[in-house]
Design a protein around this motif. Structure first.
Motif, short mmCIF file in Angstrom:
data_model
loop_
_atom_site.label_atom_id
_atom_site.label_comp_id
_atom_site.label_asym_id
_atom_site.label_seq_id
_atom_site.Cartn_x
_atom_site.Cartn_y
_atom_site.Cartn_z
N MET A 82 10.65 15.02 -11.96
CA MET A 82 11.80 15.48 -12.75
C MET A 82 13.04 15.59 -11.86
SD MET A 82 12.58 16.26 -15.90
CE MET A 82 11.14 16.88 -16.80
N ALA A 83 12.85 16.10 -10.65
CA ALA A 83 13.97 16.21 -9.71
C ALA A 83 14.54 14.83 -9.38
CB ALA A 83 13.53 16.92 -8.44
N GLU A 84 13.65 13.85 -9.23
CA GLU A 84 14.10 12.48 -8.95
C GLU A 84 14.95 11.95 -10.09
OE1 GLU A 84 14.84 9.13 -6.92
OE2 GLU A 84 13.82 10.91 -6.15
N ARG A 88 18.13 14.59 -7.68
CA ARG A 88 18.16 15.68 -6.72
C ARG A 88 17.41 15.33 -5.44
NH1 ARG A 88 21.33 16.84 -10.48
NH2 ARG A 88 21.71 19.01 -11.12
N SER A 89 17.79 15.95 -4.36
CA SER A 89 17.21 15.63 -3.05
C SER A 89 15.74 16.04 -2.94
CB SER A 89 18.01 16.30 -1.93
OG SER A 89 17.96 17.71 -2.07
N ALA A 306 18.24 22.35 -7.91
CA ALA A 306 18.08 21.67 -6.63
C ALA A 306 19.37 20.96 -6.23
CB ALA A 306 16.93 20.67 -6.71
N PRO A 307 19.59 20.78 -4.91
CA PRO A 307 20.82 20.10 -4.44
C PRO A 307 20.75 18.58 -4.63
CG PRO A 307 19.42 20.63 -2.59
CD PRO A 307 18.76 21.25 -3.80
N GLN A 308 21.91 17.98 -4.73
CA GLN A 308 21.99 16.52 -4.75
C GLN A 308 21.89 16.01 -3.31
OE1 GLN A 308 25.67 15.61 -6.75
NE2 GLN A 308 24.73 15.79 -8.78
N PRO A 309 21.54 14.72 -3.14
CA PRO A 309 21.47 14.17 -1.78
C PRO A 309 22.82 14.28 -1.08
CG PRO A 309 20.51 12.65 -3.38
CD PRO A 309 21.21 13.72 -4.17
#
Length: 323
Positions: A82-84, A88-89, A306-309
């Motif tokens: 889901m984060a991907e 998100r990093s 979560a943070p972005q790359p």
């Protein structure tokens, strides 16, 4: 093939997780927080789970643009997936792959792919590696009915036979190659028979019936693991959403999706079968439903937080360094 209570509960949990993951994405995409094209797997859960329930982390699979179900069935972490997709990093690809490029080599998931039919040649290469190491591993290529009209897939099938590779071509015939009906685009009208013409074993089965998929895959795996060469499974299934999110689906008949949700739902079919044969208790299945919904809620909340790359990672993970 007989399965234990734990196996059946695990299979249902996987199918339910895929369904709720995709149904939630269908809503989240409307918020505008998810970039890029997304192709949902809802309706095809029995195929991914019925196939992957036989596999372990050493067996390899290659997915498609409609790959979330394959990833979950192969054991990829749902929250990292889901984060991907949210970019998100903390994602499986550090947020740089998105929906169509999820991979986890530790789980034997070699990656989803935005190129139709690209999985066939990759799986044959992986199958050759499996043959050479002699450990009984197999490589599975997932593809749709549209993929088998790609020359690369036909060449891969022929090559697999020539080199006697333990490759299994799983064709999910959901009736449409993007917006073109399989009845029109597949000249032979029978993908399994056409695959058989290359000189390999081929099976056709109901892709909306987990038990039918599971039994068909067991037969093909026995064949491939015994060194008898490649094989193909054509599973007849459906997709509940469009080719991509935003597809108006004007090419489908009126109420077709509504009818398929009633008559071709893998989860409904599973629940009906286990109830009829008294294999599982309804309370057990309802408990899994609640646990899965909680997991998906957590996955979305954690992805949003979560943070972005960071910008300094833009050139990382682009090329492999063998130094």
């Amino acid at each position: 093939m007989q399965q234990s209570t734990d196996q059946l509960l695990g299979a249902y949990r996987q199918m339910k997780t895929i369904r709720e993951f995709e149904e939630r994405l269908h809503k989240e995409i409307m918020t505008g927080e998810i970039a890029g094209f997304t192709h949902l797997y809802s309706g095809q859960e029995a195929v991914a789970v019925g196939v992957c329930e036989h596999l372990d982390d050493k067996d390899l699979i290659v997915s498609t643009h409609r790959g979330h179900g394959h990833c979950i069935a192969k054991g990829c972490d749902v929250k990292a997936m889901m984060a991907e997709i949210f970019g998100r990093s903390t994602g499986l690809g550090k947020g740089k792959g998105g929906s169509m490029h999820i991979a986890d080599f530790d789980k034997g998931m070699l990656g989803a792919n935005g190129i139709v039919g690209a999985g066939g040649p990759l799986a044959v290469g992986a199958a050759l590696s499996a043959k050479l190491d002699g450990e009984g591993r197999v490589a599975v290529s997932f593809g749709g009915d549209g993929s088998v009209n790609q020359g690369a897939v036909l060449e891969a099938m022929n090559m697999a036979v020539v080199i006697d590779a333990p490759a299994i071509f799983v064709i999910e015939n959901n009736g449409y190659s993007e917006h073109t009906g399989a009845d029109y685009a597949v000249g032979s009208k029978d993908i399994a028979k056409r695959s058989e013409a290359f000189g390999m074993k081929a099976i056709k089965a109901d892709g909306c019936d987990y038990f039918a998929v599971y039994d068909a895959m067991a037969e093909l795996l026995d064949h491939a693991r015994a060194g008898k060469g490649p094989c193909t499974a054509e599973f007849i299934t459906t997709r509940f959403f469009g080719h991509f999110e935003g597809d108006p689906q004007n090419y489908r008949a009126k109420d077709e999706v509504k009818r398929h949700r009633q008559e071709m739902c893998a989860l409904k079919n599973f629940r009906a079968r286990v109830a009829e044969e008294k294999l599982l208790d309804e309370g057990q299945l309802n408990a899994i439903d609640n646990e899965v919904l909680a997991l998906i809620d957590e996955a979305v909340d954690e992805a949003r937080a979560a943070p972005q790359p960071s910008a300094d990672e833009i050139t990382t993970d682009v090329y492999i360094s063998y130094a």
